[in-house]
Design an enzyme around this catalytic site. Structure first.
Site, mmCIF file in Angstrom:
data_model
loop_
_atom_site.group_PDB
_atom_site.id
_atom_site.type_symbol
_atom_site.label_atom_id
_atom_site.label_comp_id
_atom_site.label_asym_id
_atom_site.label_seq_id
_atom_site.Cartn_x
_atom_site.Cartn_y
_atom_site.Cartn_z
ATOM 1 N N HIS A 149 -11.122 -7.625 37.540
ATOM 2 C CA HIS A 149 -11.358 -6.810 38.503
ATOM 3 C C HIS A 149 -12.236 -7.142 39.632
ATOM 4 O O HIS A 149 -13.108 -7.930 39.294
ATOM 5 C CB HIS A 149 -11.543 -5.208 37.942
HETATM 6 P P1 TYD Z 1 -14.586 -2.345 32.236
HETATM 7 O O1 TYD Z 1 -15.458 -2.268 33.628
HETATM 8 O O2 TYD Z 1 -13.197 -2.359 32.552
HETATM 9 O O3 TYD Z 1 -14.887 -3.363 31.512
HETATM 10 P P2 TYD Z 1 -14.958 -4.965 31.829
HETATM 11 O O4 TYD Z 1 -15.262 -5.194 33.136
HETATM 12 O O5 TYD Z 1 -16.280 -5.578 30.756
HETATM 13 O O6 TYD Z 1 -13.826 -5.559 31.136
HETATM 14 O O7 TYD Z 1 -14.914 -0.931 31.447
HETATM 15 C C1 TYD Z 1 -14.373 -0.685 30.205
HETATM 16 C C2 TYD Z 1 -14.215 0.577 29.991
HETATM 17 O O8 TYD Z 1 -15.711 1.499 29.834
HETATM 18 C C3 TYD Z 1 -13.443 1.614 31.000
HETATM 19 O O9 TYD Z 1 -12.530 2.319 30.253
HETATM 20 C C4 TYD Z 1 -14.359 2.010 31.933
HETATM 21 C C5 TYD Z 1 -15.606 2.412 30.962
HETATM 22 N N1 TYD Z 1 -16.743 2.372 31.653
HETATM 23 C C6 TYD Z 1 -17.558 3.552 31.936
HETATM 24 O O10 TYD Z 1 -17.159 4.592 31.277
HETATM 25 N N2 TYD Z 1 -18.939 3.561 32.421
HETATM 26 C C7 TYD Z 1 -19.511 2.264 32.902
HETATM 27 O O11 TYD Z 1 -20.514 2.238 33.440
HETATM 28 C C8 TYD Z 1 -18.514 0.901 32.756
HETATM 29 C C9 TYD Z 1 -19.100 -0.269 33.472
HETATM 30 C C10 TYD Z 1 -17.326 1.156 32.048
#
Ligand code: TYD
Length: 127
Positions: free
Chosen positions: A48
């Site tokens: 993303h």
């Molecule tokens: P995501 O940002 O997609 O993780 P990565 O970039 O490591 O793949 O986040 C994973 C899950 O966690 C998603 O459901 C959103 C949640 N999340 C939060 O609730 N708070 C946060 O600060 C972050 C970064 C993610």
């Protein structure tokens, strides 16, 4: 590519080492949130970009790779030192992978969590 490798001062003595991170000093924004990723597997993460969020990623233990893509150019970085970070500016696509078993990836963020700030579709990102 809007990204920057950061090197933090390490305060070491015979008891060990300490790295201090401060908003608008060695971290170039107000730190509103931090989170860390651990217990990783062979599954990559990320995929993303963010519309406004700026982040600094630091692998405080172990190692991982991060691919950054601004839509024009792709670069891969290995994060494997607790005093090195990478500043990821807004509108940069990121993918994290090749996590070591002991990897702990610390992320400092300029904004609170906001799902609306995410661009999770690569073709939307390119537009
Ligand atoms: P995501 O940002 O997609 O993780 P990565 O970039 O490591 O793949 O986040 C994973 C899950 O966690 C998603 O459901 C959103 C949640 N999340 C939060 O609730 N708070 C946060 O600060 C972050 C970064 C993610």
């Amino acid at each position: 590519m809007e990204e920057k490798q950061l090197a933090f001062d390490v305060i070491s003595d015979k008891r060990g080492s300490l790295v201090s991170l401060e908003s608008n000093r060695n971290i170039p924004f107000d730190i509103k949130r931090l989170y860390y990723i651990y217990g990783t597997s062979d599954q990559p993460r990320g995929f993303h970009a963010h519309k406004a969020l700026r982040q600094v990623l630091i692998c405080v233990k172990g190692s991982c790779k991060i691919l950054l893509d601004d839509g024009i150019e792709k670069r891969v970085y290995e994060l494997n030192l607790p005093n090195k970070g990478i500043l990821v500016e807004k509108m940069v696509w990121r993918e994290m992978y090749d996590f070591s078993e002991d990897c702990v990836l610390l992320v400092l963020a300029s904004e609170y969590y906001d799902e609306k700030d995410y661009i999770r579709d690569y073709s939307d990102f390119l537009k």
